[in-house]
Scaffold this active site. Structure first.
Site, PDB file in Angstrom:
ATOM      1  CG  HIS A  21      -2.086   0.833   1.177  1.00  0.00           C
ATOM      2  ND1 HIS A  21      -3.067   0.690   0.229  1.00  0.00           N
ATOM      3  CD2 HIS A  21      -2.474   1.888   1.950  1.00  0.00           C
ATOM      4  CE1 HIS A  21      -4.014   1.605   0.411  1.00  0.00           C
ATOM      5  NE2 HIS A  21      -3.663   2.340   1.453  1.00  0.00           N
ATOM      6  CE  LYS A 166      -7.565   8.426   1.008  1.00  0.00           C
ATOM      7  NZ  LYS A 166      -7.984   9.062   2.272  1.00  0.00           N
ATOM      8  CE  LYS A 168      -3.689   7.108   1.172  1.00  0.00           C
ATOM      9  NZ  LYS A 168      -3.916   8.276   2.036  1.00  0.00           N
ATOM     10  CG  ASP A 197      -4.854  11.401   1.058  1.00  0.00           C
ATOM     11  OD1 ASP A 197      -4.335  12.524   1.191  1.00  0.00           O
ATOM     12  OD2 ASP A 197      -5.088  10.639   2.026  1.00  0.00           O
ATOM     13  CD  GLU A 223      -7.849  12.363   2.202  1.00  0.00           C
ATOM     14  OE1 GLU A 223      -8.602  11.730   1.428  1.00  0.00           O
ATOM     15  OE2 GLU A 223      -7.448  11.893   3.286  1.00  0.00           O
ATOM     16  CG  ASP A 248      -6.713  13.054   6.550  1.00  0.00           C
ATOM     17  OD1 ASP A 248      -7.058  13.073   7.745  1.00  0.00           O
ATOM     18  OD2 ASP A 248      -6.243  12.028   6.003  1.00  0.00           O
ATOM     19  CE  LYS A 272      -8.017   9.804   8.162  1.00  0.00           C
ATOM     20  NZ  LYS A 272      -6.700   9.798   7.543  1.00  0.00           N
ATOM     21  CD  GLU A 326     -10.260   7.520   4.362  1.00  0.00           C
ATOM     22  OE1 GLU A 326      -9.946   7.790   3.196  1.00  0.00           O
ATOM     23  OE2 GLU A 326      -9.628   7.949   5.350  1.00  0.00           O
TER      24      GLU A 326
HETATM   25  C1  MUC Z   1      -5.094   8.988   4.918  1.00  0.00           C
HETATM   26  O1  MUC Z   1      -4.273   9.884   4.950  1.00  0.00           O
HETATM   27  O2  MUC Z   1      -6.179   9.284   4.474  1.00  0.00           O
HETATM   28  C2  MUC Z   1      -6.758   6.430   4.534  1.00  0.00           C
HETATM   29  C3  MUC Z   1      -6.901   5.587   3.488  1.00  0.00           C
HETATM   30  C4  MUC Z   1      -5.624   5.182   3.087  1.00  0.00           C
HETATM   31  O3  MUC Z   1      -5.313   4.436   2.174  1.00  0.00           O
HETATM   32  O4  MUC Z   1      -4.705   5.783   3.880  1.00  0.00           O
HETATM   33  C5  MUC Z   1      -5.376   6.458   4.910  1.00  0.00           C
HETATM   34  C6  MUC Z   1      -4.744   7.636   5.454  1.00  0.00           C
HETATM   35 MG    MG Z   2      -5.699  11.341   4.038  1.00  0.00          MG
END
Ligand code: MUC
Ligand code: MG
Length: 372
Positions: A21, A166, A168, A197, A223, A248, A272, A326
């Site tokens: 991941h 989402k 990354k 994000d 994000e 976030d 969160k 999420e």
């Molecule tokens: C984040 O920063 O959002 C949430 C989903 C993911 O893959 O990482 C987290 C952390």
């Molecule tokens: Mg995030």
């Protein structure tokens, strides 16, 4: 005589992920859960969980510091106290220990789970009552490979598991990231919503360039493009672009939410439990967001089933999650330490039933994965 807290045990549990991941600051092959087992004098046990991402890559707490600080400092503040006084106990933790929001969230979860079990009520009832019993859940595409991410997205759509994705980004050059995201959005078309994000990786000028291209590619939400401390920059980006910003790392709790809204931010906040020191703090941030006209999003710090269930009980009490949630953490892990997994399906997850969290441990699995 009301029940008192007798003991608090913490365990580090290492679970492998189903695939690497990849985030802007780390690549995860495993997630470490800090499991809390709080035992009361009436025989009730409360479960809690704290997680972070990539050791110290995400924030100032690591799994080891969470465990250590609970064992040495936080648990002794609770032992011998009346077990039902959740708000008083939580205030006691804040009065005597600064920071350590994830550790406090794990403890607050265990206190609420125990209290729910004692009263025979689901945790959501203790938080005001569930308004929903099925919550939408997106999936994060973060394998680091465009073709693999597209395959994964189509699989999830066909299984009716997830229809929002989402991505990354932020680890690569901005043009490479934009190409990657645009290729995924083009492959999915109108079938799915695609968000990104950046996990704080961009400067404001890079963000202006990146967001313009992502907006043109049809991305729906951006994000945390800039550093958590760059409130003014995030506000400028929110004003500049049509595509909304999701704050976030910039908003942990109600005070942060108030400051960012007062500075002129519009868009959405990721709630969160880990950032806010527990479900109650996350719901306080939600109240501020609602008062400011800011949209809500149920966020995760990639918790396992216990932390995910605690978050679901909190999000279930909210009127609306404009951007969904999420809460997919358990699906990223190869195995689990609970007897019954959460029920995912129809692009979301069921709120667990039963007293407290509605979750029971699988003791054999826990013993197998617990760090020695
Ligand atoms: C984040 O920063 O959002 C949430 C989903 C993911 O893959 O990482 C987290 C952390
Ligand atoms: Mg995030």
């Amino acid at each position: 005589m009301s029940s008192v807290i007798e003991s608090i045990e913490t365990l580090l549990v290492d679970l492998p992920t189903i695939r690497p991941h990849k985030l802007s600051m780390t690549t995860m092959a495993c997630q470490t859960l800090v499991i809390v087992r709080l035992r009361d004098s009436d025989g009730v046990e409360g479960l809690g969980e704290g997680t972070t991402i990539g050791g110290l890559a995400y924030g100032p707490e690591s799994p080891e510091s969470i465990k250590r600080n609970i064992d040495s400092y936080l648990a002794p503040l609770l032992i011998g106290q009346s077990a039902s006084a959740v708000a008083t106990l939580r205030a006691r933790l804040d009065r005597h220990a600064r920071g350590n929001a994830i550790a406090k969230s794990a403890l607050e979860t265990a206190l609420l789970d125990a209290q729910g079990k004692r009263l025979g009520l689901p945790m959501a009832e203790l938080l005001g009552g569930a308004r929903h019993d099925h919550l939408p859940v997106l999936w994060t595409l973060a394998s680091g490979d465009t073709a693999r991410d597209i395959d994964e997205a189509f699989q999830r759509l066909e299984q009716r598991r997830h229809c929002d994705f989402k991505l990354k980004i932020g680890a690569n050059a901005v043009d490479d990231d934009v190409r990657h995201v645009a290729a995924i959005k083009a492959a999915l078309g109108e079938r799915a919503s695609v968000r990104v994000d950046v996990n704080q990786a961009w400067s404001e000028s890079t963000a202006v360039r990146g967001i313009a291209a992502l907006q043109a590619a049809g991305i729906e939400l951006i994000e945390q493009p800039v550093s958590a401390r760059e409130h003014a920059g995030l506000v400028r980006l929110a004003k500049r672009f049509e595509v909304p910003m999701l704050a976030d790392e910039a908003v942990a709790d109600a005070r942060d939410g108030f400051a960012l809204a007062a500075a002129g931010f519009s868009g959405a906040y990721a709630l969160k439990i880990a950032k806010a020191g527990g479900p109650r703090g996350a719901l306080a941030l939600a109240e501020v967001a609602q008062a400011a006209g800011i949209g809500l999003y149920g966020g995760t710090l990639l918790e396992g089933t216990i932390g995910t269930a605690a978050s679901l009980h909190a999000w279930a009490t909210l009127p609306e999650l404009a951007w969904g949630s999420e809460m997919f953490g358990p699906l990223l892990l190869k195995d689990d330490i609970v007897a019954e997994p959460l029920a995912y399906g129809e692009f979301g997850v069921e709120l667990p039933k039963g007293p407290g969290l509605g979750i029971a441990l699988d003791e054999d699995k826990l013993a197998h994965y617990a760090r020695r």
